[in-house]
Design a protein around this motif. Sequence first.
Motif, PDB file in Angstrom:
ATOM      1  N   LEU A  93      -7.278   0.932  -2.966  1.00 54.63           N
ATOM      2  CA  LEU A  93      -6.935  -0.259  -2.420  1.00 54.63           C
ATOM      3  C   LEU A  93      -7.919  -1.426  -2.497  1.00 54.63           C
ATOM      4  O   LEU A  93      -9.195  -1.143  -2.257  1.00 54.63           O
ATOM      5  CB  LEU A  93      -6.971  -0.147  -0.851  1.00 54.63           C
ATOM      6  N   ALA A 139      -2.519  -3.210   5.801  1.00 54.73           N
ATOM      7  CA  ALA A 139      -2.696  -2.087   4.702  1.00 54.73           C
ATOM      8  C   ALA A 139      -2.849  -0.607   5.536  1.00 54.73           C
ATOM      9  O   ALA A 139      -2.650   0.342   4.858  1.00 54.73           O
ATOM     10  CB  ALA A 139      -3.264  -2.166   3.475  1.00 54.73           C
ATOM     11  N   ALA A 149       0.751  -1.294   0.187  1.00 59.06           N
ATOM     12  CA  ALA A 149      -0.020  -0.089  -0.064  1.00 59.06           C
ATOM     13  C   ALA A 149       0.863   1.086   0.052  1.00 59.06           C
ATOM     14  O   ALA A 149       0.403   2.212  -0.614  1.00 59.06           O
ATOM     15  CB  ALA A 149      -0.861   0.009   1.268  1.00 59.06           C
ATOM     16  N   VAL A 174      -2.715   3.144   4.167  1.00 65.62           N
ATOM     17  CA  VAL A 174      -3.863   3.929   3.888  1.00 65.62           C
ATOM     18  C   VAL A 174      -4.041   5.242   4.425  1.00 65.62           C
ATOM     19  O   VAL A 174      -4.312   6.313   3.831  1.00 65.62           O
ATOM     20  CB  VAL A 174      -4.942   3.275   3.829  1.00 65.62           C
TER      21      VAL A 174
END
Length: 556
Positions: A96, A80, A53, A84
């Motif tokens: 995502l 992740a 990510a 994010v």
Amino acid sequence: MDCARLVAEALVSMGVPRVYGVCGTSNVAFLDALYDRRGLIRYISCRHEQVAAAMADAEGRLTGKPGVALTHSGPGTLNALISVANAYKDCSPMILLSGAVKRRLRGTDGMLEADHREIFHTLCRAVLRIERGEEAAEVMEEAYRRAVSGPRGPVLVEVPEDVWREEAGEGAPFRFHKEPPPPFSPEKAAEVMDRMREASRPLLLAGGGVAASGASSLLEELALRLWAPVITTGNGRGVLPEDHPLCLGRAGFGGGTVPADAALSEADLILGIGCTLSDALTYEYTLPIKGEAILVNIDPGAAGGSPYPVREVIPADAGEFLSACLECLGGERPLARKEWWGFLEEKRRQWEGLLRLSSSSDRVPLSGGRVVRTLARLLPERRVVTAGMGTHVLYAIDFIPCLEPFSYLSAANFGAMGFGLPAAMAAALIYPDRPVVAILGDGEFMMTLQDLETACRERIPVKVLVMNDCMYRVLYLRQKLQFGGRVLGTCHGNPDFAALARTFGAEGFTLREPAEVEGILERTLRSTNPVVVDVIIDPDDLPPTDLEATLRMSME
């Protein structure tokens, strides 16, 4: 066409060149769809979802298009979340793609099930779900729109495992579009310019919005027409080259220069373009800002609870507002404002003296300033430097001037460790003709070093300098200074990073002596392979920083 292939076609239509991910049962059908598009989309298999990510986040920052990461339902997607959050806080366009449990298992509290949308919604521009294959095209169009419009950011798209193979229709042509920025009156720009010309101590504060709108040349022209000093936020670095005579550098906690912080404190009128007066910029709102501010931001809520006197927030795109300002200015010569510039130049001289002192040290263990200033001299003008969070970022900010937008990437507004290595890996894929260097602390490097294997397997020639002091130094220094030397939990041991790098297939060097610095760095930059340089630095070597502002923040 099934849902997986339609989503893959949507990414091709968006112009997505890469997907970064970790496989799982809930997303393996999408990997099968990518297999048929290997000539159009390169799949980078990572060893941790935080890394995947973060690489997508860096791709979004550098290209302006959504970077895309792929995660497995539940644990994989939650891995992740830190990355994010970085993308959300730094307004980076990202999608995502998360697998989810089969629809018939939803709500059973079973293995791999988590309410992704509930968990992610406060850190995303949108959280979406493809419930049926026929919804895929519409959801992907919405994901793109939300990721790139307004203040940009990450979008979660959840796809249940059993939906990937469901019929989804023909797909293309897709309708991908970006919402237009809010309109504003040209008269408003004229009013602001009148106020800037009347001010005794005007200041231009430039943020990531200037970089995102590609408005660097407009900013420079406005600064020259007003003969006004320019400072930047963390994400605004490089919108005016930091070696430009009107640029005082970055302001704020974790890398603010003394002249930039002084300008922000003493200006009587601050025109903030593409930014806010955030807690990071103002040392948790402890910096004594004496003037009033006008903020130009594509987000109407940019003032967001700031305790400082914000006269007005003008919702506008940074580039469009700068263009309007330039049209308002006539041909008159700007005011010299000798007193204002005299004050700032004295602060600049003080700061440059601190930099010289730090970078000329012959101490052993090494001064990080000496190492990184040597690196700066060896790097070409077009380069990318990345960092995460920790004392090591000060070396990167202090000694490597940022000469263009997005040539320095960090987790500026969330402060998460673990961003620097994956960001550098993505940058090296995007710019294969530029050197890309991650300057990391040993604590940060230990959080993502497993993906050195990814760099070696994918032949990503990233260069990593590990500023190794065997501690979390920000907290160690606070324990020494603020808690009477009661040190606990901030010191640790480390492996031999150079030897460890070689076990992955990278090159590895250890740097201990001042006489070795230039030679090892030259070898590092010449290499076409991933390289790790373990830089053994003095833990008491404090890089130049605005110590007064930092201590004030720590005490309040």
